[in-house]
Structures are given as C-alpha cells and as structure tokens.
Design a protein around this motif. Sequence first.
Motif, mmCIF file in Angstrom:
data_model
loop_
_atom_site.group_PDB
_atom_site.id
_atom_site.type_symbol
_atom_site.label_atom_id
_atom_site.label_comp_id
_atom_site.label_asym_id
_atom_site.label_seq_id
_atom_site.Cartn_x
_atom_site.Cartn_y
_atom_site.Cartn_z
ATOM 1 N N TRP A 47 4.372 -8.850 6.280
ATOM 2 C CA TRP A 47 3.168 -8.940 5.434
ATOM 3 C C TRP A 47 2.891 -10.357 4.959
ATOM 4 C CZ3 TRP A 47 6.041 -4.362 3.055
ATOM 5 C CH2 TRP A 47 5.745 -3.198 3.778
ATOM 6 N N ILE A 56 0.818 -1.218 0.000
ATOM 7 C CA ILE A 56 0.000 0.000 0.000
ATOM 8 C C ILE A 56 0.855 1.273 0.000
ATOM 9 C CG2 ILE A 56 -1.715 1.327 1.298
ATOM 10 C CD1 ILE A 56 -3.011 -1.223 0.447
ATOM 11 N N SER A 57 1.833 1.369 0.886
ATOM 12 C CA SER A 57 2.582 2.615 1.054
ATOM 13 C C SER A 57 4.069 2.466 0.713
ATOM 14 C CB SER A 57 2.471 3.106 2.499
ATOM 15 O OG SER A 57 1.124 3.285 2.864
ATOM 16 N N ASN A 58 4.487 1.321 0.175
ATOM 17 C CA ASN A 58 5.917 1.100 -0.048
ATOM 18 C C ASN A 58 6.224 0.853 -1.525
ATOM 19 O OD1 ASN A 58 7.585 0.910 2.647
ATOM 20 N ND2 ASN A 58 5.542 0.076 3.059
ATOM 21 N N ARG A 97 -7.018 -0.788 -3.382
ATOM 22 C CA ARG A 97 -6.028 -0.506 -2.326
ATOM 23 C C ARG A 97 -6.486 0.615 -1.406
ATOM 24 N NH1 ARG A 97 -0.947 -0.275 -6.205
ATOM 25 N NH2 ARG A 97 -1.407 -2.264 -7.195
ATOM 26 N N LEU A 99 -5.367 -9.621 6.715
ATOM 27 C CA LEU A 99 -5.170 -8.175 6.909
ATOM 28 C C LEU A 99 -3.819 -7.737 6.349
ATOM 29 C CD1 LEU A 99 -6.436 -7.755 10.603
ATOM 30 C CD2 LEU A 99 -7.579 -7.000 8.526
ATOM 31 N N MET A 100 -2.792 -8.539 6.554
ATOM 32 C CA MET A 100 -1.451 -8.151 6.116
ATOM 33 C C MET A 100 -1.225 -8.510 4.652
ATOM 34 S SD MET A 100 -0.491 -6.700 8.818
ATOM 35 C CE MET A 100 1.254 -6.414 9.075
ATOM 36 N N ALA A 131 -8.501 -0.941 1.270
ATOM 37 C CA ALA A 131 -7.896 -2.196 1.730
ATOM 38 C C ALA A 131 -8.439 -2.652 3.076
ATOM 39 C CB ALA A 131 -6.381 -2.037 1.798
ATOM 40 N N ASP A 132 -8.613 -1.738 4.003
ATOM 41 C CA ASP A 132 -9.066 -2.142 5.344
ATOM 42 C C ASP A 132 -10.484 -2.699 5.301
ATOM 43 O OD1 ASP A 132 -6.680 -1.185 6.151
ATOM 44 O OD2 ASP A 132 -7.457 0.324 7.545
ATOM 45 N N ARG A 164 -2.286 -6.423 1.597
ATOM 46 C CA ARG A 164 -1.609 -5.136 1.375
ATOM 47 C C ARG A 164 -0.565 -5.220 0.259
ATOM 48 N NH1 ARG A 164 -2.501 -1.392 5.414
ATOM 49 N NH2 ARG A 164 -0.586 -0.298 4.843
#
Lengths: 377, 601
Positions: A253, A235-237, A365, A315-316, A368-369, A319
């Motif tokens: 993850w 998501i953020s990387n 994305r 959950l992981m 995602a949650d 991502r």
Amino acid sequence: MTGFGVYVHWPYCTKLCPYCDFNIYRARDLDRAPLRRAIVADIHNHAARYGRRPADTIFLGGGTPSLLSGADIAALIGAVDDAFGLAPDAEITLEANPEDAPRFADHAAGGVNRFSIGVQALEDVALRALGRAHDAASAVAAVEAAAATGKRVSLDLIYAREGQGVEAWAAELEAALALPAEHLSLYQLTIEAGTAFDRAVRRGRLAPPDDDRAAALYEITQAVCDAAGAPAYEISNHARGPAARSRHNVLYWTGGDWIGVGPGAHGRITHGGVRLATKAHDRPENYTAAVSAGGVGYGDATPLSRDEHGEETVLMGLRLSDGLARGPAEALRGRPFDADAVAAFGEAGLLEDAAGVLRLTPPGRLLADHIAATLAQ
Amino acid sequence: MTPRDRIRNFSIVAHIDHGKSTLSDRLIQVTGGLQAREMKEQVLDSMDIERERGITIKAQTVRLDYRAKDGLDYVLNLIDTPGHVDFAYEVSRSLAACEGALLVVDASQGVEAQTLANVYQALDNNLEIVPVLNKIDLPAAEPDRIRAQIEDVIGLDASDAVLISAKTGIGIEDVLEAIVTRLPPPKEGDAGKPLKAMLVDAWYDAYMGVVVLVRVIDGVMKKGMRVRMMANDSVYGVDKVGVFKPKATDVDELGPGEIGFLIANIKEVADARVGDTITLEKGGITTPLTGFKPAQPVVFCGLFPTDAANFEDLRAAVARLRLNDASFTYEMETSAALGFGFRCGFLGLLHLEIIQERLSREFNLDLIATAPSVVYRIALNDGSTLELHNPADMPDVTRIREIQEPWIKATILTPDEYLGAILKLCQDRRGVQKELNYVGTRAMLVYELPLNEVVFDFYDRLKSVSRGYASFDYSIDDYRVGNLVKMSILVNEEPVDALSMLVHAGRAESRGRAMCEKLKELIPQHLFKIPIQAAIGGRVIARETISAMRKDVTAKCYGGDISRKRKLLDKQKEGKKKMRQFGKVDIPQEAFIAALKMDGD
C-alpha cells in the motif's frame, strides 16, 4: 521506499472455493518438489538480475501454502536468505487453512513467524455456503493452535454474505475478536467474474446484499472493531496496535518493492531508477520451464510510466487510514491533484486534506475506488 | 454511335438478397466486360458499406456488348438501382433513363414489400418488365408458386418468366436474349437535332473529379463541345465522353438513346443537378425535359463530436461526404449541452445510419447523434409558417396556431402468423389501416403512419415481432395537423436540449416514462441523487431518480491486484471520454441513441 519483500505464490488447493478468482489449481497427493525447486531457482535468478538486498518480509500466499511442510518452507526461506539476505526481524507470514492446523507447529519450526488463518466465517451454514472444508469449531481450534506456537496470528473473515443481517454479523465479529489474534482481515464478499458464485448470481441462485445493506454492514464492522481496540488501518484490515499490522501488506500500500515468485505472482521492483511490474507465468508447467531455462518466472518486466506509477500510488495509498502523503505523491505524478476534485470530496465529507496528507473519512472509505479513480486522473 | 434499334437500356428491380448484384456480375462476365480473374465479388457495389450490408446506395451503370442469336451486335446498358426505400429517389432517376426492367424474384422467397414499391415505380415509368426467377437451383425453389404470386400481387404476366441461377450461371443467355427480344429500344431520338440529354446522376471520383452520367435523347454529345446545364444555366466545356464497360472507357461520341458519362470541369456534385437537361451552349433547345423532383431530406439529427476539439475534423468530414452525396444536407448547430456540431438531413434512417457509420469508419470520428427528428411545419398565429428541423428551436407554444407532421404510406408484407403483432404495432404508432389483403399465406398491409413514430425504432420492432419475416417499404404521403407537444428531458433539474423531442400528446406520458426509465439505466450513479424528469412546458409528466452512489470499493487489494485496478482505471478513463458533462452529471454518449430505442418489449 518502505522496505523489500518477497511474495511466494503456491497455487495448489485440495478444493477450489466458489468465490476465489486467484491463480489456483486443484491437486491432491501432489509431488511438491518440482515447483518448490523452481521457486527456489526463481528467487536466486531474481537476485542475480536485480541485485542482493535484504528482505524485510516474506509472504507465502496462494492457493493453499499451508499444504507445504515445514521443510518445504524452510527451503524457501533459506533460498531468500541465501540469495538476498533476511533482515533480523523479518516478518514471515503463512496463509493457512484451518484444516492444516496439525502442521502449524511444523510450519513454525520451518521459520514461519506469522499465521494468517482463513477462518472466513464462524457459522457452519455460512462456511458450507462458501464452499469451505472446515467448520466453525475447527476454525476456532486452528486459531488457538496457531496462537499456541507463540507466533503472531491474523484471521480472515468474509462478510456481506447472502442473507446476512447486521446484528448477526456483529455477534459473529465479536466472537472472532475474542479469539487470540492480533490482526483481522475483514472482506466483503466480492463476486468476481468467472467464478462459480458469478455464475450463480447470473442464474439468480445467489443474491449478495445490495449496496445499502453492504454499506450498513461495513459501518457496523468499523464500530465493533473500534470498540474492541482493533481499528481499521486499511479498508479491510484491522490491527490491535501499529505493531500488529501486516508489514508485508503495508509494503504494497505504501509503494515498496517486492519480487513475486511462483506461478502467476506479481512483483514491483525499482531497478536502474525505473519501477518495473512483473507477472510470472500462470501455469505451473510454463513457470517451471521458464525458470529451469535459467530465467525468472516471466518473460519481460514492464516498465511503468510516471503516470502509471502515480496512479498506483494513489489507488493503493488512499486505502490506508494513515492516508496518502500529498507532497511525495504529487512529486511522483509530476503534477498536483485536481484541486476542485479534492475540494468537492472534502465538502461532501469524504476526504480530509490536512497537514499534507489526503485521508479518506469513514464514509469516504466506502467510495474509495471512485475517489481514488478521480484523483488518479 | 450505336443505331437506336440496337440499344437496350434496362434496370434490375429486386429485393435485397434476391440476387441482383450476382446477376449483374454474371451479365458483365458473360458479355466479356471483365475476365473471371478481374471479378471482385459483386463489382457494382463498390463502397465497403455497400458490400458489407449487401445493399446498393449509389446508382451505377455498365455497358454490355452482346451479339444476339439473330447475329446482330447490341449495346445493353444496365443501370443499377439501389434497393432501399431511403433511396427511392435514386431509383426513380435510374428508371427514367430506361425502357425496360428485369424484375428479379427469389424463386423460394417470393415478392417482398421493397420489390413491390420499385416495380410499381417501373410500371409508372411505362417500362416493359421481364420477370426473372432466381435461385431455381435451390431445393426450396417453387417457380410455379412464385409465378402465380407475381401475377396475383403485381398483376404481371409471369408465364414466360426466365428461370435462372445467377450463382451457377443457369439461364444467363436466356436473360440476355430476353433483354434483346422483349425489351424495346429507345423510342425516339434524332441525331440531327440539337443536343438534348438528361443528367441521370453525378458523383465525385478521386481521379476524374465530378463524373456526370447522362442519357442522350436527341443530338450527339462529343468531346470539346460546350454544353449548358439548363436548370443552373451554367456552361462547361466537355473534356471527355465515355462509357463504363464497367471500366471507364473513352468514346468519340454518344448518340440518341445512349447512356454514358461526361467529364467537364465541374467543381462539386451539387453543381450537377440530377434531372437537369443538358443542351448546347449555342443553338440549344429552349424547353427542358421534365426534371425529377429533388430529393428532400426527411429525417434530421444533430451530429456533435464527442470531444469538442474535433469539431473542425467533423466539419471537413461532412463537407467531403456532401461532395458525393447531394441528398445529404448539413448546417451548423450550437447546442447548450453539446457545443458546436451540425444539424444533418437524411433521406431516411438507413441513410442516417450509413452516413454516421462512414463518419466514424472512414473519418475516425467519435460522434454523439441526437434524437432523429422529422421536419414539422409550424403555423404561427401571425400567419407565417416555419419548418422545424430541430425540436430545440420550437417557438413558444403561445405563438403557435398548429403543428403539421409528415405522414407516410407504408406497405408491409408478412406471413400471416405475425399479422396480429404487426397490427398492434401499427396501431400503437397511431397508424391508420388502409388495406389488408391476403396473397396465399401472406398478408399485405397498407397503413398510413406519422413519420415521427417510424423514425425511432419502428423497423427494428417490426423485424423483432415478425422474427425478421416482414418486409416494409414506405413513401412520404402528406402533412397533417397533429396534436403535438414538445417534451423536454431534465437531468438533475437541468433541461438537456439534445434529448428533447416532439411527441403526440396522447403518447407523451408513456414515452416520457419509458425515456426516464431508460436514462436511469444508462446514466451511472454519482455521489449525489439525480432526478430525471420528462416535462411538457412546466409540467412534469414522468420522473425517475438515480440514487446516490453509496459504495464503490474493492475489498481485497494486494500486490497482485494493482495491475488489475489500474486497468480498471484505464477503462473508466475511456468510458469517461465517451461521456458528456451536463451541469454536474456525466451522461454517456450511448444514452442519446439508446434512450430512443425503447418502445415495446
């Protein structure tokens, strides 16, 4: 599983940032030796309790672990090597503040082979608003100093800041992409409960962008990074190629094992066929006391139920851009995902289900949650 | 059997917090009914909810044995009455069993609306009234001012009011003497005549079964005798006769003027009709006493289990509550949206709240309550009429000639600084002003109001605009034709029957708008856009839109965040359990109640 890691939490900072809700303490001129010794002991006590297995990654996070000297770091790495053994190509990351750049060569000499630099912004006004001690020029210099050590370099930026426009952010991001870093962590500003920013928002002194603006900022981020050859792998990387990914974070993850040492550190260890969740005491004095009594830095490890382990996997795993391997995840949960939900997300263009892998689409994305929570039920 | 002239039957009339329960406890203690160590705080309020809220729900009774200053022994029967308007009916039957009442007024706060209603009822029943000023030990006590107020407002001579502090025990002997010397004994009664007794109350006791509280008028009631309940025309053998001191104590017999209980093999409280006349099976009287009018539920709402699987539990629970509370009614109801549940009738909003609270607390049930509704009378074009308890059942408008709604007569007492806000509130709720008087710095307002404007949140609003100082009481007045329309609420184009309501045509638009706005706040975002509409017939009068969820993602998620994320997930799961799915939309349970509490602000 995907390897074994060691997370070391160094909770001290010289200045507390108004957005941070980690387990942190302000300290100047601190005697680092007592906590360093406790962490070393904790590493050994973990090995005694769970057995020796070579570590693939070490991550020194915080807090501000770049306040540590090369010798401190060498002692911590040495403890991991003694207690567990280190894989020959082990990734050893140090989270570093730009103002600690003068120590980077020392850190590298102490064994660090990957720097993760808290640049946060390349605009001085924004850096001040974020409560950071450095300016944009010194952040650039720090990235260059880290690169000069010859080690791998990652940088962090915080966006979706108050008043931030899409074009200004795109320009700032392009400037960051021009720096000598193979990896970028690009986080949307999150207002965490109990932080100074949280209080400011509630008093009407801070207004982060609304969801529509934040979504637009996320979308431009993906476009700019894709064009620059640094697509998102999480998501953020973002990384310039698979080798540039953070192996330590990928381990989180993908459900790998790691121990967490240092005050407040979390761990996940599979032991005797059971996955255990651990969390060290938050307060350094409690942590140190627990370890010096011969134990690990926490009371009891919590065994995760099958459902809990399954939830964490979903959950992981969702991502990652590579997606979540459906078969293993369903085997772990002991039940298939809700077919109606998978189909509905698919129809809405949020989730792909192909070749045994569940993968979020770019619009997915942003949700995602919600999607993970629904599938994890 | 106690000689009639040695009996005094009395009630205590008071506003909440003015010290009725404390005084009762003192009287019991001083006359030796209980040792100090046995005194739980406030003996007579025995239900948890009663003690917590400081209110009395069920009438209770206690017999006090007292040797007066004249050297003679007296039997004083205290019949405790509920204070709240919802239980006015219980008050009326308690008062009917008495010859006198103590009017307890807080010596600093003075007369409240509730006191007024109850004292008027006592006067209507021709009771002798002794004013008692309580809390005279407090620095704020102003007995002279309050005496004058009682005379001005109620028109009762308060010059020889008894001054007491129930808390410290000051004046308790004076109260007992006043009961003996100033209240009359039972007026008539002949032990030689056939039994004639009034059924004052009945309740279910886990050990004794149905307990019937009676007041004997003529004749004698004894164990072993066979009695007839005249209204039901049912016959029972009397297993036991006794009195409460306050512990249940068996006696041989109860004579004229006496109050006590009887236990027979009665299955349900509903079999013992309050106000009924009890006589002998054979050779009894033929003309019953004038009964009370039975308590009519005036407020209705649907109660549904949040989890449809708990329907049977709910059924068992409402049946249990009904066993002990004949004024609570229920019948099965099916809602397209909420599944199986019950349409329940209550004496008022407090009664509704108490039942809901007992269901969730004592029976551990998670409930969805639909909008409270009053009973409408609908006259159809074909000449027939029907009583509408549930807006969902409203017939097609083309069949309706007119709709009548219940109106109440409300009495409000308030410090005059809040008068303006209260007048506006009453006006907004279609109120018609009948009276406005000043008593010192306090205003007394009498308004006629449609009950359907009061059931939602009138009381909350009144308390809020008067900072809690205004007091309020009402009685059902009559039915009047109203320009009423059924307003439906559509969520994502689908009507949610549990949210539909009858509203006055002139108020529909503002009500609809407020309702849509509130629902927009309460319904979480979904992946798609959700229109919320209020409609009358096919005409939409208000609309809001919940935008589609655009972003729900945690930016940073590493090793330390996993546990936190999982806890969040657990919370979401909990929240999801408290939601009901309507079509594709999840509506949280609190939306059903909260959407109705929205006026003003």
